[in-house]
Enzyme design. Structure first.
Site, PDB file in Angstrom:
ATOM      1  CE  LYS A 147      28.630  24.866  16.977  1.00 48.61           C
ATOM      2  NZ  LYS A 147      27.025  24.425  16.517  1.00 48.61           N
ATOM      3  CD  GLN A 162      26.120  24.509  12.718  1.00 48.67           C
ATOM      4  OE1 GLN A 162      26.834  24.057  13.456  1.00 48.67           O
ATOM      5  NE2 GLN A 162      24.759  26.199  13.955  1.00 48.67           N
ATOM      6  CG  ASP A 194      24.746  19.089  17.911  1.00 48.80           C
ATOM      7  OD1 ASP A 194      24.943  19.879  18.725  1.00 48.80           O
ATOM      8  OD2 ASP A 194      24.942  19.785  16.837  1.00 48.80           O
TER       9      ASP A 194
HETATM   10  N1  GUN Z   1      22.034  25.483  14.619  1.00 50.07           N
HETATM   11  C1  GUN Z   1      21.234  26.695  16.013  1.00 50.07           C
HETATM   12  N2  GUN Z   1      22.187  25.969  17.067  1.00 50.07           N
HETATM   13  C2  GUN Z   1      22.627  24.679  16.655  1.00 50.07           C
HETATM   14  C3  GUN Z   1      23.067  23.765  17.671  1.00 50.07           C
HETATM   15  O1  GUN Z   1      23.415  23.821  18.866  1.00 50.07           O
HETATM   16  N3  GUN Z   1      23.979  22.852  17.200  1.00 50.07           N
HETATM   17  C4  GUN Z   1      23.679  22.738  16.153  1.00 50.07           C
HETATM   18  N4  GUN Z   1      24.307  21.551  15.125  1.00 50.07           N
HETATM   19  N5  GUN Z   1      23.312  23.494  14.853  1.00 50.07           N
HETATM   20  C5  GUN Z   1      22.877  24.732  16.165  1.00 50.07           C
END
Ligand code: GUN
Length: 292
Positions: free
Chosen positions: A52, A96, A119
């Site tokens: 990311k 995350q 998100d």
């Molecule tokens: N863990 C698994 N998928 C995601 C996601 O799309 N965003 C975040 N923040 N954590 C995750």
């Protein structure tokens, strides 16, 4: 059978975001800024967050990675989020998941300023999504919509079967596919671990979204001819032939299912890449909204 190629589509989406960012900066604005919080050092989470951050740089965004030890207490994490909420130089906040068990995930997510909730996990974002109002759509479901749109896949009146009801993928994509828009207007069935006749339901599906997290779960005898299959699974399985020691496996038995499909996403190289592209779009929107 046609592959829904996450590499091609994510590249196109990223290029568009990069161009928009250049124009935005040329107009005198600062770069969009994503702040990512990573707690602990889970291998998969490390990889996702690193990707990311790298992708932010690629499209001209600023990014900050804020790391905490696995043993952090909830109050410290809350404090960090409150600081990011009021920091005017930060447009998007991403925590995350999963978080360690001493931390209440829902509480943490609900503390993020919805205007920075790139998100799309905050209850306000989810509520707006359900009502079809403009908001941040969670990155993976958003990435799936972008993919369907790119390949102009007909969704209206189709029967979509979603396997999995997680807050991150299954639940939101089931809502999005039923909305009165494109992509959307599907008749949606949500299946999960308590569904008793899964195979029969899947056999009725024009579109299957497999998002349950069990490698190669969806077999060829569960898929009707010419179905569209979207594989959201991305499980690390041990593989000594790989330098990393693991291989990534989707939820679909690709080798046997693919020949029956009209369209199918591969793993890797499918939905996973779209997730990041969609997150970048959300972050750009968060920044743009601020300067409107
Ligand atoms: N863990 C698994 N998928 C995601 C996601 O799309 N965003 C975040 N923040 N954590 C995750």
């Amino acid at each position: 059978m046609q592959i829904l190629d996450g590499k091609i589509v994510s590249k196109a989406v990223k290029l568009k975001t990069k161009d928009k960012t250049e124009l935005f900066k040329a107009a005198g604005n600062r770069a969009p800024h994503l702040a990512a919080i990573l707690v602990g050092s889970d291998g998969a989470s490390e990889t996702y967050v690193a990707s990311k951050v790298k992708n932010c740089e690629e499209v001209g965004f600023k990014s900050s990675l804020i790391r905490f030890d696995e043993n952090i207490n909830e109050a410290e994490l809350i404090d960090a989020i409150k600081k990011l909420n009021t920091d005017d130089s930060v447009d998007g906040i991403l925590v995350q998941l999963p978080l360690p068990k001493q931390i209440d995930e829902e509480k943490i997510i609900s503390l993020i300023n919805p205007e920075k909730d790139v998100d799309g996990f905050h209850p306000v974002s989810i509520g707006k999504m359900v009502q079809g109002l403009p908001t941040f759509i969670p990155a993976t479901p958003y990435g799936i919509l972008l993919m369907l749109e790119h390949y102009k896949i007909e969704t209206s009146g189709k029967h979509a079967v979603v396997i999995g009801r997680s807050n991150i993928v299954g639940r939101p994509i089931s809502i999005l596919l039923s909305r009165n828009t494109y992509p959307g207007n599907c008749t949606v069935t949500v299946c999960h671990s308590r569904t008793t006749n899964l195979k029969e339901i899947c056999l009725q599906a024009d579109i299957i979204v497999a998002a349950l997290g069990i490698p190669e779960f969806l077999k060829a005898d569960m898929v009707k001819e010419n179905a569209v299959v979207i594989d959201v699974g991305i499980t690390r399985v041990k593989d000594d032939t790989k330098k990393s020691g693991f291989a990534l496996k989707g939820d679909v038995d690709f080798a046997n299912v693919a020949p029956k499909c009209s369209f199918i996403t591969p793993v890797p190289g499918g939905v996973g890449l779209m997730t990041i592209a969609a997150l970048l779009m959300n972050t750009f929107t968060a920044c743009e909204n601020k300067f409107k």
